[in-house]
Motif scaffolding. Structure first.
Motif, PDB file in Angstrom:
ATOM      1  N   ASP A   1       0.836  -1.212   0.000  1.00  0.00           N
ATOM      2  CA  ASP A   1       0.000   0.000   0.000  1.00  0.00           C
ATOM      3  C   ASP A   1       0.864   1.253   0.000  1.00  0.00           C
ATOM      4  O   ASP A   1       0.567   2.218  -0.684  1.00  0.00           O
TER       5      ASP A   1
ATOM      6  N   ALA B   1       2.412   1.707  -3.402  1.00  0.00           N
ATOM      7  CA  ALA B   1       1.393   2.186  -4.347  1.00  0.00           C
ATOM      8  C   ALA B   1       1.068   3.650  -4.050  1.00  0.00           C
ATOM      9  O   ALA B   1       0.967   4.476  -4.966  1.00  0.00           O
ATOM     10  N   GLY B   2       0.945   3.972  -2.747  1.00  0.00           N
ATOM     11  CA  GLY B   2       0.642   5.358  -2.332  1.00  0.00           C
ATOM     12  C   GLY B   2       1.752   6.296  -2.754  1.00  0.00           C
ATOM     13  O   GLY B   2       1.515   7.390  -3.267  1.00  0.00           O
TER      14      GLY B   2
ATOM     15  N   ALA C   1       1.642   6.803  -6.491  1.00  0.00           N
ATOM     16  CA  ALA C   1       0.524   7.687  -6.854  1.00  0.00           C
ATOM     17  C   ALA C   1       0.870   9.137  -6.519  1.00  0.00           C
ATOM     18  O   ALA C   1       0.619  10.041  -7.313  1.00  0.00           O
ATOM     19  N   ALA C   2       1.496   9.346  -5.321  1.00  0.00           N
ATOM     20  CA  ALA C   2       1.836  10.711  -4.890  1.00  0.00           C
ATOM     21  C   ALA C   2       2.856  11.331  -5.826  1.00  0.00           C
ATOM     22  O   ALA C   2       2.737  12.491  -6.214  1.00  0.00           O
TER      23      ALA C   2
ATOM     24  N   ALA D   1       3.372  10.508  -8.991  1.00  0.00           N
ATOM     25  CA  ALA D   1       2.729  10.770 -10.300  1.00  0.00           C
ATOM     26  C   ALA D   1       1.937  12.073 -10.233  1.00  0.00           C
ATOM     27  O   ALA D   1       1.967  12.895 -11.152  1.00  0.00           O
ATOM     28  N   LYS D   2       1.245  12.276  -9.070  1.00  0.00           N
ATOM     29  CA  LYS D   2       0.423  13.472  -8.872  1.00  0.00           C
ATOM     30  C   LYS D   2       1.307  14.730  -8.897  1.00  0.00           C
ATOM     31  O   LYS D   2       0.996  15.720  -9.553  1.00  0.00           O
TER      32      LYS D   2
END
Ligand code: UTP
Length: 306
Positions: A290, A293-294, A297-298, A300-301
């Motif tokens: 997790d 993945a988090g 994602a962060a 990429a953001k």
């Protein structure tokens, strides 16, 4: 020749764990399901010790209670048929092992705590175990390994471990002359030196086998760093009179006096625990996944925002 008495200094203030240690001992903090001090007592018994000498203070009554029999609890577990729990409770102090409690009136340092053990130890060689150093992961427990060395050489033995140079300021550091694999004679000991003043990276950790001469030398030791009576100073004096050996033990040491070391011990012992190990491993794998993945994602953001 065998060490029969083991001393557990448990009267420190444990300031690094406040407020958890405000009204109870650091050594009663559990690693998974056993208090730190129970691991140390088990290690002493495995090395052949029969008398446990605890140096306590007014906030450490829980240690005395832990090693006492609790007949009501045992009767209840027996009545409910909870055999496994009953054995775990009875196993805290096996038959034939005695406990002695001595109060250290004030936390005047590890050296002072050990000097309080004199009435119980007398003129015998003895072991000292600092329960906040949890040592696991070897076929033979650390003190039993040291006992072997003591039986062969009949001298004081200190457990040592190599530490990274940037950590020498946390330990007593020894300068040694090698005798054999993992075994040396100590020539010099320096308390908490900076890396550029350290004579080596061999650090003394919380297991000692000492001769009773140390009591006389502790008596003559003046308060050192922080106004405390330092065991290191008395060991330095002992080296002037007797051989003192350094033994590089096999096993993993967790510095449970620090929060990070304590957490590491809980995670690693938790992973090996027969009851919850598998479930805990799955949980950690999921958590790591997790996080990764988090994190992905962060980033990429933030790339998109940038
Ligand atoms: P520490 O140096 O870890 O000190 O003591 P501490 O007070 O326990 O913890 P911090 O540094 O404030 O967080 C090493 C061992 O010596 C015992 C401690 O209980 C611990 O097992 N000790 C220390 C005593 O019994 N009496 C003392 O006066 C000092």
């Amino acid at each position: 020749m065998r060490i029969r008495k083991a001393v557990f200094p448990v009267a420190g203030l444990g300031t690094r764990f406040l407020p958890a240690t405000k009204a109870s001992a650091k050594e009663i903090l559990p690693v998974v399901d056993k208090p730190l001090v129970q691991y140390a007592v088990k290690e002493a018994i495995a090395a052949g010790a029969e008398e446990m000498v605890f140096i306590t203070s007014h906030t450490k009554n829980s240690i005395m209670d832990h090693f006492d029999r609790d007949y009501e609890l045992e009767a209840t577990l027996e009545r409910k048929g909870k055999e496994e729990l009953l054995n775990a409770v009875r196993d805290v102090l096996p038959p034939g092992i005695t406990c002695v409690y001595i109060r250290q009136p004030e936390a005047l340092g590890l050296g002072h705590a050990i000097s309080c053990a004199l009435p119980a130890v007398g003129d015998q060689d003895f072991a000292v175990l600092l329960a906040d150093d949890l040592i696991a992961g070897s076929f033979q427990p650390c003190l039993a390994q040291m006992q072997r060395v003591y039986q062969e050489y009949g001298a004081s033995v200190l457990a040592v471990q190599r530490v990274p140079p940037e950590e020498t300021h946390k330990y007593g550091i020894v300068e040694v002359e090698p005798i054999g694999p993992g075994l040396s004679e100590i020539k010099n000991i320096v308390e908490k030196p900076d890396p550029d003043k350290a004579p080596s990276n061999l650090a003394v950790v919380g297991r000692y086998i000492l001769t009773p001469r140390i009591f006389k030398l502790l008596d003559r030791t003046n308060p050192g760093a922080g106004g405390e009576i330092q065991l290191t100073d008395a060991i330095e004096a002992l080296m002037g009179e007797q051989t003192v050996l350094a033994y590089e033990f096999e096993g993993t040491r967790y510095d449970c006096g620090s929060k990070f070391g304590y957490l590491k011990a809980n995670v690693e012992m938790g992973l090996q625990h027969p009851e919850i190990g598998a479930e805990f491993r799955d949980y950690l794998a999921e958590l790591t996944h997790d996080w990764e993945a988090g994190g992905a994602a962060a980033s990429a953001k933030s790339e998109k925002a940038g």
